[in-house]
Write an enzyme that holds these catalytic residues in place. Structure first.
Site, short mmCIF file in Angstrom:
data_model
loop_
_atom_site.label_atom_id
_atom_site.label_comp_id
_atom_site.label_asym_id
_atom_site.label_seq_id
_atom_site.Cartn_x
_atom_site.Cartn_y
_atom_site.Cartn_z
N SER A 72 0.90 -1.14 -0.15
CA SER A 72 0.21 -0.19 -0.01
C SER A 72 0.85 1.26 -0.05
CB SER A 72 -1.15 -0.16 1.15
OG SER A 72 -1.95 -0.74 1.06
N GLY A 312 4.29 9.37 6.19
CA GLY A 312 4.87 8.11 5.67
C GLY A 312 3.77 7.24 5.20
N HIS A 313 4.07 5.85 4.94
CA HIS A 313 2.94 4.92 4.51
C HIS A 313 3.44 3.73 4.77
CE1 HIS A 313 -0.62 3.51 2.72
NE2 HIS A 313 -1.10 4.57 2.48
N ASP A 314 2.74 2.57 5.23
CA ASP A 314 2.94 1.08 5.32
C ASP A 314 2.28 0.43 4.06
OD1 ASP A 314 4.14 2.18 7.56
OD2 ASP A 314 2.64 1.11 8.93
N GLY A 315 2.99 -0.96 3.99
CA GLY A 315 2.31 -1.63 2.94
C GLY A 315 2.44 -2.92 3.22
N GLY A 319 2.49 -11.88 2.05
CA GLY A 319 3.59 -12.20 2.91
C GLY A 319 4.81 -11.12 2.64
#
Length: 473
Positions: A72, A312-315, A319
């Site tokens: 993401s 920011g952003h996480d994705g 897995g």
């Protein structure tokens, strides 16, 4: 407090690089992460490190040039493509989506007429967001995806609250395609990846295969060793939300560097206007108190003061997990990519080191259940008891005879197909009206909030970043 300007910053970055190369292999072993790569930039300098393997089945070693899926984090790429259209005067963020996509429909016709691109960018559109239907591998997959949304329910009034929405970013991807007259992947490559010199970036498995590329890993049961996933990526129809894009961390930092440089590329040319850059990190909606960010911008997640502003952003994809953090006040950014295991532990230690050495402050400790936490009292928390559902899970909160609250979550749809394990834990008070699980999930104690009222004194939503709506009293 360490300084982060001039020579001190360069020395600090060199120290971070040396620490990464020494510490990363052991950190991966402790976190049961098969492989990872990290890159950190301060000013024009970059340090990198990699450790572990890209697949436990092949034993191929991870390198700093290896590609990992960024999940993401792709959404910020999509948001940047959208903001380029705003710069050109071709898109009004506050006009209804139907001004560009007259065929846009969801189950609630009244909401469909009102939803705007701004609401899609800030996850406030309000319709069910985890729709991962595969509409094929052709260039028309996003066009077909819009037809899948016709029966998707509206959870709350557009603009009413935050609820993470993958489907909304697929709609944004289609807006980009329609206004550019090109497939989303082509728009991303010609208008972002090529101008920014992102040479180790792949939009699909066909591009990824020519690089040294990571495979995701999952656990079939708690405590089991990580195993390679049976499929590499989710459907192309979700590419604009993060189903396929893969890159090395240095390329992800090239994208972040453009945002740090006021929208300029490495050759000094404009990729995004300074106003567009600032608009993307401007707060649009405050988040519930569940230890994520403090607010959401136009694509970026915004974090509270930690020695300065952080966005920011996480994705997370099949897995694999990625983390991008940008500290504009210190001209610093860090990218972390992993392929399984307790990736959040890797992020926490690496980010903690970067913040301490280059950001002038230590990050807050991750949430943990307080020792000897009291059971939530019935008078205040019985409103939480009930069943909540989305397209990917059903969650039941119950109270036992001793007065303790329990959460049981059953995967549905695509998460069940990917062998996501059921989850059961006791809930205790964290702070205020927010509860926290006693048992970690993938190494994390993720707080959750109960919001709204169903008209009978019960919470209407279980909020974990997504607002799952109550389906029973």
């Amino acid at each position: 407090m360490p300084r982060t300007d001039g020579l001190d910053r360069v020395n600090g970055l060199d120290g971070v690089g040396a620490w990464l190369r020494h510490r990363l292999p052991g950190l991966l072993d402790e976190s049961r992460v098969p492989g990872a790569a990290v890159a950190v930039t301060a000013g024009d300098e970059v340090v990198e490190a990699a450790a572990g393997v890209l697949s436990t089945a092949t034993g191929v070693e991870a390198t700093v040039d290896s590609l990992f899926q960024i999940g993401s984090v792709t959404k910020v790429v999509t948001a940047t493509l959208v903001m380029q259209l705003v710069d050109e005067g071709r898109l009004d963020l506050d006009a209804p989506v139907r001004a560009v996509l007259p065929e846009f429909r969801i189950a609630d016709e009244r909401a469909a007429r009102r939803i705007t691109a701004r609401q899609l960018l800030s996850h406030t559109a309000g319709f069910e967001g985890d729709i991962f239907t595969d509409t094929g591998k052709g260039d028309d997959c996003l066009e077909k995806y819009l037809e899948v949304l016709h029966d998707v329910p509206q959870l709350f009034e557009p603009g009413g609250m935050f609820s993470y929405n993958n489907a909304g970013y697929c709609v944004l991807g289609r807006i980009v395609e329609v206004l550019r007259g090109e497939p989303f992947d082509v728009c991303a490559r010609t208008r972002l990846f090529a101008p920014l010199g992102m040479t180790h970036t792949a939009s699909d498995p066909y591009e990824a295969i020519v690089h040294r590329t990571a495979v995701g890993h999952t656990q079939r049961s708690p405590g089991a060793p990580p195993e390679p996933t049976p499929v590499w990526a989710l459907a192309r129809s979700n590419a604009a939300a993060g189903s396929m894009l893969a890159m090395r961390p240095r390329d992800l930092l090239a994208f972040a560097r453009m945002h740090l440089a006021g929208g300029r590329g490495p050759d000094g040319g404009s990729v995004l206007s300074p106003d567009g850059v600032l608009a993307m990190r401007g707060p649009q909606i405050t988040l519930p108190d569940i230890d994520q960010g403090t607010a959401w911008g136009l694509g970026w997640e915004l974090f509270g003061p930690t020695g300065g502003t952080v966005f920011g952003h996480d994705g997370n994809t099949i897995g694999q997990s990625a983390f991008l953090r940008v500290m504009p006040e210190h001209d610093v950014a860090v990218a972390i990519v992993t392929n399984g295991g307790l990736s959040r532990q890797v992020y926490a230690e690496v980010m903690g080191r970067v913040l301490t050495e280059l950001g002038g402050a230590a990050p807050p400790a991750p949430p943990t259940p307080p020792e000897a936490a009291p059971a939530p009292e019935a008078a205040r928390y019985d409103r939480c008891v009930g069943t909540y559902a989305s397209s990917t899970s059903e969650t039941t909160v119950s109270r036992d005879a001793a007065g303790r609250l329990w959460l049981e979550r059953t995967p549905l749809g695509v998460t069940a197909d990917l062998d996501e394990a059921p989850y059961r834990t006791e809930l205790v008070i964290w702070r205020g009206d927010t509860l926290i699980p006693v048992e970690p999930e993938r190494g994390v104690h993720a707080p959750l909030a109960f919001l709204g009222d169903d008209g009978h004194g019960h919470a209407l939503y279980l909020h974990t970043g997504r607002a799952d709506r109550r389906v029973s009293r």
